[in-house]
Design a protein around this motif. Structure first.
Motif, PDB file in Angstrom:
ATOM      1  N   MET A  74     107.664 -52.759 -14.160  1.00 56.19           N
ATOM      2  CA  MET A  74     106.789 -51.620 -14.187  1.00 56.19           C
ATOM      3  C   MET A  74     107.611 -50.380 -13.845  1.00 56.19           C
ATOM      4  O   MET A  74     108.422 -50.399 -12.954  1.00 56.19           O
ATOM      5  N   ARG A  75     107.379 -49.290 -14.537  1.00 57.09           N
ATOM      6  CA  ARG A  75     108.060 -48.023 -14.286  1.00 57.09           C
ATOM      7  C   ARG A  75     107.058 -47.004 -13.794  1.00 57.09           C
ATOM      8  O   ARG A  75     105.949 -46.925 -14.294  1.00 57.09           O
ATOM      9  N   ALA A  76     107.462 -46.249 -12.816  1.00 59.86           N
ATOM     10  CA  ALA A  76     106.643 -45.143 -12.330  1.00 59.86           C
ATOM     11  C   ALA A  76     107.315 -43.855 -12.766  1.00 59.86           C
ATOM     12  O   ALA A  76     108.508 -43.689 -12.551  1.00 59.86           O
ATOM     13  N   LEU A  94     110.160 -31.719 -15.716  1.00 59.06           N
ATOM     14  CA  LEU A  94     111.262 -32.672 -15.661  1.00 59.06           C
ATOM     15  C   LEU A  94     110.695 -34.052 -15.395  1.00 59.06           C
ATOM     16  O   LEU A  94     109.758 -34.209 -14.638  1.00 59.06           O
ATOM     17  N   ARG A  95     111.286 -35.050 -15.986  1.00 60.22           N
ATOM     18  CA  ARG A  95     110.758 -36.409 -15.877  1.00 60.22           C
ATOM     19  C   ARG A  95     111.718 -37.280 -15.075  1.00 60.22           C
ATOM     20  O   ARG A  95     112.895 -37.378 -15.404  1.00 60.22           O
ATOM     21  N   TRP A  96     111.205 -37.902 -14.036  1.00 62.03           N
ATOM     22  CA  TRP A  96     111.956 -38.828 -13.191  1.00 62.03           C
ATOM     23  C   TRP A  96     111.331 -40.206 -13.365  1.00 62.03           C
ATOM     24  O   TRP A  96     110.125 -40.326 -13.522  1.00 62.03           O
ATOM     25  N   GLU A  97     112.150 -41.251 -13.318  1.00 59.63           N
ATOM     26  CA  GLU A  97     111.639 -42.613 -13.416  1.00 59.63           C
ATOM     27  C   GLU A  97     112.187 -43.448 -12.262  1.00 59.63           C
ATOM     28  O   GLU A  97     113.378 -43.413 -11.972  1.00 59.63           O
ATOM     29  N   LEU A  98     111.285 -44.194 -11.621  1.00 61.96           N
ATOM     30  CA  LEU A  98     111.620 -45.098 -10.522  1.00 61.96           C
ATOM     31  C   LEU A  98     111.158 -46.481 -10.944  1.00 61.96           C
ATOM     32  O   LEU A  98     109.969 -46.690 -11.195  1.00 61.96           O
ATOM     33  N   PHE A  99     112.095 -47.438 -11.024  1.00 66.57           N
ATOM     34  CA  PHE A  99     111.717 -48.769 -11.492  1.00 66.57           C
ATOM     35  C   PHE A  99     112.683 -49.812 -10.954  1.00 66.57           C
ATOM     36  O   PHE A  99     113.824 -49.465 -10.622  1.00 66.57           O
ATOM     37  N   PRO A 100     112.262 -51.075 -10.821  1.00 60.00           N
ATOM     38  CA  PRO A 100     110.876 -51.528 -10.905  1.00 60.00           C
ATOM     39  C   PRO A 100     110.108 -51.111  -9.649  1.00 60.00           C
ATOM     40  O   PRO A 100     110.710 -50.834  -8.616  1.00 60.00           O
ATOM     41  N   ASN A 101     108.835 -51.084  -9.755  1.00 66.79           N
ATOM     42  CA  ASN A 101     107.995 -50.712  -8.621  1.00 66.79           C
ATOM     43  C   ASN A 101     106.662 -51.433  -8.768  1.00 66.79           C
ATOM     44  O   ASN A 101     105.912 -51.095  -9.681  1.00 66.79           O
ATOM     45  N   PRO A 102     106.411 -52.437  -7.959  1.00 67.71           N
ATOM     46  CA  PRO A 102     107.094 -52.871  -6.742  1.00 67.71           C
ATOM     47  C   PRO A 102     108.449 -53.510  -7.035  1.00 67.71           C
ATOM     48  O   PRO A 102     108.715 -53.953  -8.142  1.00 67.71           O
ATOM     49  N   ALA A 103     109.280 -53.539  -6.005  1.00 70.73           N
ATOM     50  CA  ALA A 103     110.648 -54.034  -6.143  1.00 70.73           C
ATOM     51  C   ALA A 103     110.957 -55.064  -5.070  1.00 70.73           C
ATOM     52  O   ALA A 103     110.346 -55.070  -4.008  1.00 70.73           O
ATOM     53  N   SER A 104     111.939 -55.921  -5.370  1.00 68.82           N
ATOM     54  CA  SER A 104     112.399 -56.887  -4.371  1.00 68.82           C
ATOM     55  C   SER A 104     113.905 -57.066  -4.431  1.00 68.82           C
ATOM     56  O   SER A 104     114.461 -57.797  -3.637  1.00 68.82           O
ATOM     57  N   VAL A 150     116.980 -54.743  -6.822  1.00 67.37           N
ATOM     58  CA  VAL A 150     117.623 -53.456  -7.070  1.00 67.37           C
ATOM     59  C   VAL A 150     116.593 -52.471  -7.601  1.00 67.37           C
ATOM     60  O   VAL A 150     115.786 -52.811  -8.460  1.00 67.37           O
ATOM     61  N   VAL A 151     116.625 -51.253  -7.087  1.00 63.70           N
ATOM     62  CA  VAL A 151     115.742 -50.177  -7.540  1.00 63.70           C
ATOM     63  C   VAL A 151     116.599 -49.156  -8.279  1.00 63.70           C
ATOM     64  O   VAL A 151     117.725 -48.868  -7.869  1.00 63.70           O
ATOM     65  N   HIS A 152     116.064 -48.625  -9.362  1.00 62.73           N
ATOM     66  CA  HIS A 152     116.756 -47.620 -10.157  1.00 62.73           C
ATOM     67  C   HIS A 152     115.943 -46.327 -10.148  1.00 62.73           C
ATOM     68  O   HIS A 152     114.718 -46.363 -10.259  1.00 62.73           O
ATOM     69  N   LEU A 153     116.651 -45.215 -10.032  1.00 65.93           N
ATOM     70  CA  LEU A 153     116.033 -43.897 -10.119  1.00 65.93           C
ATOM     71  C   LEU A 153     116.767 -43.135 -11.206  1.00 65.93           C
ATOM     72  O   LEU A 153     117.978 -42.939 -11.126  1.00 65.93           O
ATOM     73  N   ALA A 154     116.042 -42.756 -12.259  1.00 68.75           N
ATOM     74  CA  ALA A 154     116.637 -41.998 -13.367  1.00 68.75           C
ATOM     75  C   ALA A 154     116.109 -40.576 -13.308  1.00 68.75           C
ATOM     76  O   ALA A 154     114.929 -40.348 -13.060  1.00 68.75           O
ATOM     77  N   LYS A 155     117.011 -39.622 -13.524  1.00 66.96           N
ATOM     78  CA  LYS A 155     116.631 -38.215 -13.479  1.00 66.96           C
ATOM     79  C   LYS A 155     116.903 -37.566 -14.828  1.00 66.96           C
ATOM     80  O   LYS A 155     117.626 -38.119 -15.647  1.00 66.96           O
ATOM     81  N   PRO A 156     116.337 -36.391 -15.038  1.00 73.01           N
ATOM     82  CA  PRO A 156     116.656 -35.678 -16.277  1.00 73.01           C
ATOM     83  C   PRO A 156     118.155 -35.403 -16.346  1.00 73.01           C
ATOM     84  O   PRO A 156     118.805 -35.213 -15.327  1.00 73.01           O
ATOM     85  N   THR A 157     118.690 -35.374 -17.535  1.00 74.85           N
ATOM     86  CA  THR A 157     120.122 -35.137 -17.697  1.00 74.85           C
ATOM     87  C   THR A 157     120.391 -33.640 -17.696  1.00 74.85           C
ATOM     88  O   THR A 157     120.693 -33.047 -18.718  1.00 74.85           O
ATOM     89  N   VAL A 195     108.596 -36.483  -5.582  1.00 71.19           N
ATOM     90  CA  VAL A 195     108.303 -37.139  -4.322  1.00 71.19           C
ATOM     91  C   VAL A 195     107.463 -38.330  -4.727  1.00 71.19           C
ATOM     92  O   VAL A 195     106.443 -38.177  -5.384  1.00 71.19           O
ATOM     93  N   GLY A 196     107.913 -39.515  -4.439  1.00 73.34           N
ATOM     94  CA  GLY A 196     107.208 -40.695  -4.916  1.00 73.34           C
ATOM     95  C   GLY A 196     107.082 -41.766  -3.857  1.00 73.34           C
ATOM     96  O   GLY A 196     107.516 -41.592  -2.727  1.00 73.34           O
ATOM     97  N   ARG A 197     106.469 -42.867  -4.261  1.00 73.88           N
ATOM     98  CA  ARG A 197     106.282 -44.002  -3.372  1.00 73.88           C
ATOM     99  C   ARG A 197     106.885 -45.237  -4.012  1.00 73.88           C
ATOM    100  O   ARG A 197     106.814 -45.420  -5.212  1.00 73.88           O
ATOM    101  N   LEU A 198     107.477 -46.073  -3.180  1.00 73.42           N
ATOM    102  CA  LEU A 198     108.074 -47.321  -3.612  1.00 73.42           C
ATOM    103  C   LEU A 198     107.495 -48.442  -2.773  1.00 73.42           C
ATOM    104  O   LEU A 198     107.405 -48.313  -1.550  1.00 73.42           O
TER     105      LEU A 198
END
Length: 100
Positions: A1-3, A20-30, A32-39, A94-97
């Motif tokens: 799941m991606r937030a 600007l679009r940020w992506e935090l995935f997977p969420n929920p996680a157990s 590795v967590v990845h955070l992608a930001k605009p280039t 500002v997000g939640r994980l």
């Protein structure tokens, strides 16, 4: 799941810039967590805090994405803060994980 998170940055003259679009995935996680930001080429700092405000991670990055391990973290809710190079929390993300 991606937030996905959208933020709006307003220049000094008041005309909005595209969100600007940020992506935090997977969420929920157990693992590795990845955070992608605009280039956009800017440096950003991600800070992860628990519900008590304790900082568990502070990591700067300029690349399109960054990752971190949460395997040893207690299950629960964590807050993700993205800061600009001056250290100010910007309205970009500002997000939640959830770690399970």
């Amino acid at each position: 799941m991606r937030a996905s998170f959208r933020g709006r940055v307003l220049p000094a003259r008041g005309a909005p810039i595209a969100p600007l679009r940020w992506e935090l995935f997977p969420n929920p996680a157990s693992g590795v967590v990845h955070l992608a930001k605009p280039t956009d080429g800017r440096t950003a700092t991600v800070e992860v805090t628990d519900l008590h405000g304790r900082t568990l991670l502070t990591q700067s990055f300029t690349a399109h994405s960054t990752s971190w391990h949460v395997a040893g973290w207690p299950s629960g809710l964590y807050f993700i803060w993205v800061k600009d190079p001056t250290g100010a929390t910007v309205p970009l993300m500002v997000g939640r994980l959830v770690v399970n």
